[in-house]
Design an enzyme around this catalytic site. Structure first.
Site, mmCIF file in Angstrom:
data_model
loop_
_atom_site.group_PDB
_atom_site.id
_atom_site.type_symbol
_atom_site.label_atom_id
_atom_site.label_comp_id
_atom_site.label_asym_id
_atom_site.label_seq_id
_atom_site.Cartn_x
_atom_site.Cartn_y
_atom_site.Cartn_z
ATOM 1 N N GLU A 205 40.932 39.009 48.392
ATOM 2 C CA GLU A 205 41.757 39.805 47.501
ATOM 3 C C GLU A 205 42.178 40.265 46.738
ATOM 4 O OE1 GLU A 205 44.978 36.955 47.692
ATOM 5 O OE2 GLU A 205 45.197 39.031 46.954
ATOM 6 N N GLU B 21 47.070 40.353 38.258
ATOM 7 C CA GLU B 21 47.524 39.500 36.816
ATOM 8 C C GLU B 21 48.829 40.198 36.233
ATOM 9 O OE1 GLU B 21 44.387 36.934 34.491
ATOM 10 O OE2 GLU B 21 43.029 37.017 36.824
ATOM 11 N N ASN C 91 37.129 47.927 43.334
ATOM 12 C CA ASN C 91 36.592 47.300 41.516
ATOM 13 C C ASN C 91 36.333 48.233 40.978
ATOM 14 O OD1 ASN C 91 38.807 45.750 42.469
ATOM 15 N ND2 ASN C 91 37.822 43.662 41.392
ATOM 16 N N PHE D 265 45.344 54.556 36.291
ATOM 17 C CA PHE D 265 44.559 54.297 36.011
ATOM 18 C C PHE D 265 43.941 54.991 35.486
ATOM 19 C CE2 PHE D 265 43.131 49.719 37.858
ATOM 20 C CZ PHE D 265 44.152 49.411 38.348
ATOM 21 N N ALA E 262 44.295 55.778 28.609
ATOM 22 C CA ALA E 262 42.748 55.708 28.501
ATOM 23 C C ALA E 262 43.177 53.990 26.632
ATOM 24 C CB ALA E 262 43.275 56.576 26.950
ATOM 25 N N CYS F 59 37.429 40.601 35.659
ATOM 26 C CA CYS F 59 36.826 41.054 37.552
ATOM 27 C C CYS F 59 36.517 42.593 37.410
ATOM 28 C CB CYS F 59 38.149 41.431 38.424
ATOM 29 S SG CYS F 59 39.066 39.404 39.104
ATOM 30 N N ARG G 239 40.171 36.616 29.698
ATOM 31 C CA ARG G 239 38.999 36.255 29.966
ATOM 32 C C ARG G 239 37.880 38.155 30.063
ATOM 33 N NH1 ARG G 239 38.613 33.337 35.980
ATOM 34 N NH2 ARG G 239 40.803 34.546 36.013
HETATM 35 P P1 NAD Z 1 39.990 30.867 38.346
HETATM 36 O O1 NAD Z 1 38.409 30.593 37.310
HETATM 37 O O2 NAD Z 1 40.831 31.795 37.401
HETATM 38 O O3 NAD Z 1 40.414 29.543 39.075
HETATM 39 C C1 NAD Z 1 39.161 28.904 40.034
HETATM 40 C C2 NAD Z 1 39.454 27.806 39.869
HETATM 41 O O4 NAD Z 1 38.435 27.138 41.360
HETATM 42 C C3 NAD Z 1 39.297 26.425 39.189
HETATM 43 O O5 NAD Z 1 40.334 25.926 39.044
HETATM 44 C C4 NAD Z 1 38.054 25.762 38.947
HETATM 45 O O6 NAD Z 1 38.599 24.200 38.732
HETATM 46 C C5 NAD Z 1 37.832 25.529 40.857
HETATM 47 N N1 NAD Z 1 36.531 25.444 41.424
HETATM 48 C C6 NAD Z 1 35.875 25.509 40.617
HETATM 49 N N2 NAD Z 1 34.202 24.826 41.603
HETATM 50 C C7 NAD Z 1 35.592 24.982 43.094
HETATM 51 C C8 NAD Z 1 35.526 23.158 43.671
HETATM 52 N N3 NAD Z 1 33.264 23.424 43.819
HETATM 53 N N4 NAD Z 1 36.034 23.029 44.326
HETATM 54 C C9 NAD Z 1 37.479 23.652 44.431
HETATM 55 N N5 NAD Z 1 37.680 24.315 43.320
HETATM 56 C C10 NAD Z 1 36.295 24.779 42.921
HETATM 57 O O7 NAD Z 1 39.083 31.541 38.975
HETATM 58 P P2 NAD Z 1 40.405 33.043 40.032
HETATM 59 O O8 NAD Z 1 40.375 34.080 38.884
HETATM 60 O O9 NAD Z 1 41.510 32.427 40.821
HETATM 61 O O10 NAD Z 1 39.124 34.198 40.607
HETATM 62 C C11 NAD Z 1 38.751 33.663 42.062
HETATM 63 C C12 NAD Z 1 38.211 34.100 42.867
HETATM 64 O O11 NAD Z 1 38.901 35.468 43.672
HETATM 65 C C13 NAD Z 1 37.136 35.031 42.303
HETATM 66 O O12 NAD Z 1 35.627 34.657 42.679
HETATM 67 C C14 NAD Z 1 37.536 36.171 41.768
HETATM 68 O O13 NAD Z 1 36.939 37.306 41.500
HETATM 69 C C15 NAD Z 1 38.528 36.548 42.777
HETATM 70 N N6 NAD Z 1 39.759 37.418 42.368
HETATM 71 C C16 NAD Z 1 40.593 37.019 41.199
HETATM 72 C C17 NAD Z 1 41.535 38.281 40.886
HETATM 73 C C18 NAD Z 1 42.107 37.213 39.224
HETATM 74 O O14 NAD Z 1 43.011 38.956 39.417
HETATM 75 N N7 NAD Z 1 41.814 36.309 39.153
HETATM 76 C C19 NAD Z 1 41.924 39.075 42.009
HETATM 77 C C20 NAD Z 1 40.907 39.047 43.204
HETATM 78 C C21 NAD Z 1 39.863 38.563 43.371
HETATM 79 C C1 UGA Z 2 41.821 44.158 39.261
HETATM 80 C C2 UGA Z 2 42.965 45.701 40.517
HETATM 81 O O1 UGA Z 2 43.522 45.930 39.676
HETATM 82 C C3 UGA Z 2 42.836 44.534 41.248
HETATM 83 O O2 UGA Z 2 43.674 45.298 42.414
HETATM 84 C C4 UGA Z 2 41.677 43.494 41.850
HETATM 85 O O3 UGA Z 2 42.531 42.135 42.470
HETATM 86 C C5 UGA Z 2 41.569 42.614 40.174
HETATM 87 O O4 UGA Z 2 41.373 43.419 39.357
HETATM 88 C C6 UGA Z 2 40.206 41.363 40.700
HETATM 89 O O5 UGA Z 2 39.779 41.474 41.444
HETATM 90 O O6 UGA Z 2 40.422 40.717 40.060
HETATM 91 P P1 UGA Z 2 43.548 43.324 36.992
HETATM 92 O O7 UGA Z 2 42.225 42.559 36.766
HETATM 93 O O8 UGA Z 2 44.168 41.905 37.131
HETATM 94 O O9 UGA Z 2 43.677 43.567 38.654
HETATM 95 O O10 UGA Z 2 43.465 43.879 35.791
HETATM 96 P P2 UGA Z 2 44.305 45.709 36.442
HETATM 97 O O11 UGA Z 2 45.942 45.957 35.936
HETATM 98 O O12 UGA Z 2 43.232 46.323 37.491
HETATM 99 O O13 UGA Z 2 43.660 45.711 34.667
HETATM 100 C C7 UGA Z 2 42.074 45.687 34.798
HETATM 101 C C8 UGA Z 2 41.516 46.810 32.925
HETATM 102 O O14 UGA Z 2 41.876 47.683 32.929
HETATM 103 C C9 UGA Z 2 42.426 45.898 32.114
HETATM 104 O O15 UGA Z 2 42.025 45.326 30.920
HETATM 105 C C10 UGA Z 2 43.652 46.742 31.566
HETATM 106 O O16 UGA Z 2 44.273 47.426 30.560
HETATM 107 C C11 UGA Z 2 42.297 48.424 32.065
HETATM 108 N N1 UGA Z 2 43.311 49.589 32.686
HETATM 109 C C12 UGA Z 2 43.713 49.769 33.760
HETATM 110 C C13 UGA Z 2 43.180 50.626 31.543
HETATM 111 O O17 UGA Z 2 42.378 50.199 30.798
HETATM 112 N N2 UGA Z 2 43.459 51.414 32.118
HETATM 113 C C14 UGA Z 2 44.500 51.918 32.852
HETATM 114 O O18 UGA Z 2 44.905 52.602 33.199
HETATM 115 C C15 UGA Z 2 44.589 50.835 34.022
#
Ligand code: NAD
Ligand code: UGA
Length: 451
Positions: free
Chosen positions: A158, A162, A218, A259, A262, A270, A337
């Site tokens: 993914e 956010e 990332n 990106f 500063a 992540c 987080r």
């Molecule tokens: P999150 O903590 O918001 O959500 C995870 C959910 O999984 C929770 O609601 C939890 O209760 C549930 N869960 C835990 N164990 C479970 C089980 N056995 N069965 C069903 N549900 C269960 O996490 P997230 O931010 O959505 O991230 C999920 C994954 O996606 C991570 O690996 C993260 O690195 C990746 N990811 C996150 C983002 C992001 O922006 N948050 C972007 C890209 C990838």
């Molecule tokens: C990041 C990646 O951009 C997504 O592509 C990826 O899917 C995701 O992580 C993930 O794997 O979870 P996100 O964590 O939502 O997305 O946020 P970003 O916009 O990337 O920012 C991450 C952090 O970097 C923030 O604290 C932001 O303030 C900081 N940042 C970003 C900077 O300090 N400077 C920049 O120029 C850009």
């Protein structure tokens, strides 16, 4: 002609909910499961556990259309899906390595209720080799249940951001799919037909490449941020302006403007965890990723640097009231987080300062985080948080902070110190005139350099 798919999503978090709502919106039948039954009960009634722009609209309409249902029954989600997305958390262990416990728990549950051929899609961010391990594990578990059912495990990382997650679902830069056979490849092409028809890039690779593309992307973005953050310190020292440096560098299309902002260091669920997961994974394979190691270290230094800047300028800081604006790790989310803001607050409280905090969406989660802490007060209004304060710290670059009434701000504050850790006012001469202004890597009235 597209035939709606029966899609299961395991994990109703920031990723799972977007996938569930997004695939429902493009006319699939989606069933979303989470181990947290309180969350599921709320979702069934249309209450979101997170804030993400436009998510509520899509949730409401798809619940109404019955394209999307929520369940706390693992049996329901497994038995009623052809495609099963796993979107559970993969947090860091204490030592920085990746914790895949939640993912393997899901696989165990899937085996128990597996009733026919399915495609298990790993959406969670995982280490290279995880899909293969997941496949072997599922096979073993099915054998233990005496089930002879075929399946494919596919990697489909993914890339959503956010705050922009719905947009990113419908307008992805790319879709990466890691498979090891033609059957799964065709099934995934069918699942992603909506996007393929619109010519969004889809790249098929093997499992390991797909898994590594996610972590590398990332790590690369995190490195870009650490690079500019490190530069901001020298920029500050020589009287240069990091905003101009970012702009000047970014105009080179090979570098790109994104990106290069500063700030107090990258946060979120992540970048910090994925850079460490990649670093330790390589180390276990006897490879030291020196660039990634430096990006991690620079990030830790940058946040400490930001704190030291405040503590030194406000010395003696004991008993002083400071305002922190922004609690989330970035704007347009409620996610705190690994938020630099939270780290800064903890350090300032440890230095005996008193904090008045305001954020557009981060207060509920920050309140739970700081439960029992007496030296922080959460304010309902930005101006409330500025009353009698001796310094204002801009920790997150919410657009709304740019439109503050500066006269009112000045009137409310006891002292006029302004720490602009996101440089949102760097080009506002009035702010610099009115306040004792500290930017990051930008020229300030105060010439002292804090290293
Ligand atoms: P999150 O903590 O918001 O959500 C995870 C959910 O999984 C929770 O609601 C939890 O209760 C549930 N869960 C835990 N164990 C479970 C089980 N056995 N069965 C069903 N549900 C269960 O996490 P997230 O931010 O959505 O991230 C999920 C994954 O996606 C991570 O690996 C993260 O690195 C990746 N990811 C996150 C983002 C992001 O922006 N948050 C972007 C890209 C990838
Ligand atoms: C990041 C990646 O951009 C997504 O592509 C990826 O899917 C995701 O992580 C993930 O794997 O979870 P996100 O964590 O939502 O997305 O946020 P970003 O916009 O990337 O920012 C991450 C952090 O970097 C923030 O604290 C932001 O303030 C900081 N940042 C970003 C900077 O300090 N400077 C920049 O120029 C850009």
């Amino acid at each position: 002609m597209y035939k709606p798919k029966k899609i299961g999503v395991m994990g109703a978090g920031y990723v799972g909910l977007i996938k569930a709502v997004g695939f429902a919106e493009i006319k699939n039948k989606v069933i979303c499961y989470d181990i947290d039954s309180i969350k599921i009960e709320k979702l069934k009634k249309g209450f979101l556990p997170i804030y993400e722009e436009n998510l509520q609209l899509l949730l409401d309409s798809n619940l109404k259309e019955k394209n999307l249902i929520f369940t706390d029954s693992i049996k329901d989600v497994v038995e009623n899906s052809e495609y099963l997305f796993i979107a559970v958390g993969t947090p860091s262990n204490e030592d920085g390595t990746a914790n895949l416990e939640y993912l393997f728990n899901c696989l165990k549950d899937i085996a128990r209720y597996m009733n026919n051929y399915k495609i298990i899609i790993i959406k969670s961010t995982v280490l290279p080799g995880t899909c293969k391990k997941a496949s072997d594990y599922l096979k073993n578990q099915l054998e233990l249940y005496g089930k002879n059912i075929d399946f494919d495990v596919v990697s489909n990382p993914e890339f959503l951001r956010e705050g922009n997650a719905i947009y990113d679902f419908f307008y992805p830069d790319r879709i990466i799919i890691g498979t090891d056979n033609e059957r799964a490849r065709l099934a995934m092409k069918d699942l992603y037909k909506f996007f393929i028809d619109k010519d969004f890039p889809v790249l098929f690779t093997n499992h390991e490449s797909s898994e590594l593309i996610k972590l590398s992307s990332n790590a690369f973005l995190a490195t870009k941020i650490s690079f500019i953050n490190e530069l901001s310190r020298i920029s500050e020292k020589v009287g240069a302006n990091i905003k101009d440096i970012s702009k000047g560098m970014g105009l080179d299309k090979r570098i790109g403007e994104k990106f290069l902002e500063a700030g107090p260091g990258y946060g979120g669920s992540c970048f910090p965890k994925d850079t460490k997961a990649l670093y330790y994974f390589a180390k276990e394979n006897n490879i030291t990723l020196k660039i990634v190691e430096s990006a991690i270290k620079t990030n830790e230094d940058q946040i400490k640097y930001s704190v030291s800047k405040i503590i030194k300028a406000m010395s003696p800081i004991e008993g002083k009231t400071l305002t922190v604006l922004g609690l989330t790790f970035k704007p347009n989310t409620d996610d705190i987080r690994e938020s630099p803001s939270i780290y800064i607050i903890k350090e300032l409280i440890a230095a005996k300062a008193i904090i008045q905090a305001y954020c557009f969406k981060g207060i509920p989660k920050a309140r739970s985080f700081f439960v029992g802490e007496k030296n922080i007060k959460f304010c309902e209004d930005v101006y409330d948080s500025l009353k009698d304060s001796e310094a204002c710290i801009i920790a997150t670059d919410w657009q709304q902070f740019k439109n503050i009434d500066f006269d009112m701000m000045q009137q409310l504050m006891k002292e006029n110190n302004l720490f602009d850790l996101r440089n949102i006012y760097y080009d506002n001469p009035r702010v610099k005139e009115m306040f004792n202004y500290f930017g990051l890597g930008v020229k300030t009235k105060v010439s002292e350099v804090f290293i």
